[in-house]
Design an enzyme around this catalytic site. Structure first.
Site, mmCIF file in Angstrom:
data_model
loop_
_atom_site.group_PDB
_atom_site.id
_atom_site.type_symbol
_atom_site.label_atom_id
_atom_site.label_comp_id
_atom_site.label_asym_id
_atom_site.label_seq_id
_atom_site.Cartn_x
_atom_site.Cartn_y
_atom_site.Cartn_z
ATOM 1 N N ASN A 71 -46.884 30.330 -23.928
ATOM 2 C CA ASN A 71 -47.930 30.674 -22.952
ATOM 3 C C ASN A 71 -48.390 29.486 -22.111
ATOM 4 O O ASN A 71 -49.292 29.615 -21.296
ATOM 5 C CB ASN A 71 -49.120 31.360 -23.646
ATOM 6 C CG ASN A 71 -49.689 30.528 -24.772
ATOM 7 O OD1 ASN A 71 -49.188 29.446 -25.072
ATOM 8 N ND2 ASN A 71 -50.732 31.027 -25.396
ATOM 9 N N ASP A 96 -37.217 36.707 -23.080
ATOM 10 C CA ASP A 96 -37.139 37.956 -23.850
ATOM 11 C C ASP A 96 -37.932 39.031 -23.111
ATOM 12 O O ASP A 96 -38.906 38.741 -22.425
ATOM 13 C CB ASP A 96 -37.724 37.733 -25.249
ATOM 14 C CG ASP A 96 -39.189 37.292 -25.212
ATOM 15 O OD1 ASP A 96 -39.514 36.354 -24.441
ATOM 16 O OD2 ASP A 96 -40.014 37.869 -25.938
#
Length: 192
Positions: A71, A96
């Protein structure tokens, strides 16, 4: 003639304990692409990122793995892009994708982050969503509260068996993207 500069970014989480998780497929594919390259670059590492570079056929390719957790991926991407004068449309982020069933691959330009924290941070720090994404389907649990555990888990044995062929297909998509960027770059150079 000027060199075409492209930035390939694999996103994931640093450290051995995350190495085989679904969330780290971006790292796996980027490493495989660097290994397959005839430009033979190797990663230089600092606390914020791993960076490799190859130069071949008029293209400078940067291979970036942000190392400050998923993040926070945007910081390294924005830094390397700015430092090397690479516009957002010459960046490909490999990640992903829970909205795809396992094994589905899709290359797309621009768009939102669809709740993916790594992409959200890249859009924010780059100030643009015009970069490309190679989305690697990792499937989605039925219960959305299980998503964090799902992406931070290893692939199932039957999925693991298919990873090598999916990585190979991913490398082909990256090569196609590079070829398209190169063709567009040469056309623009020819008309100037």
């Amino acid at each position: 003639m000027a060199n075409l500069k492209l930035l390939l970014v694999g996103i994931g989480n640093p450290g051995q304990k995350y190495a085989n998780h679904r969330h780290n497929i971006g790292f796996v594919i980027l490493d495989a692409f660097l290994d397959s390259s005839s430009g033979s670059g190797s990663y230089q590492e600092n606390s914020k990122y791993s960076l490799a570079r190859t130069d071949e056929n008029g293209i400078t390719l940067f291979y970036l793995k942000p190392l400050e957790f998923m993040n926070l991926s945007g910081k390294a991407v924005a830094e390397i892009a700015r430092k090397n004068g690479i516009p957002a449309e010459n960046i490909l982020v490999i990640h992903d994708e829970i909205d795809f069933e396992f094994g589905k691959l899709k290359l797309k330009g621009g768009g939102g982050h669809a709740g993916h924290n790594g992409l959200r941070d890249i859009v924010e720090k780059l100030g643009s969503n015009a970069f490309y994404r190679l989305r690697f389907g990792v499937g989605k649990p039925v219960d959305s509260s299980e998503v964090p555990d799902h992406v931070l888990s290893n692939f199932k044995p039957e999925e693991k068996e298919k990873i090598p062929e999916l990585v190979k297909a991913s490398l082909q998509k990256i090569s196609d993207w590079i070829r398209e960027r190169k063709n567009g770059f040469q056309k623009n150079s020819d008309t100037q």
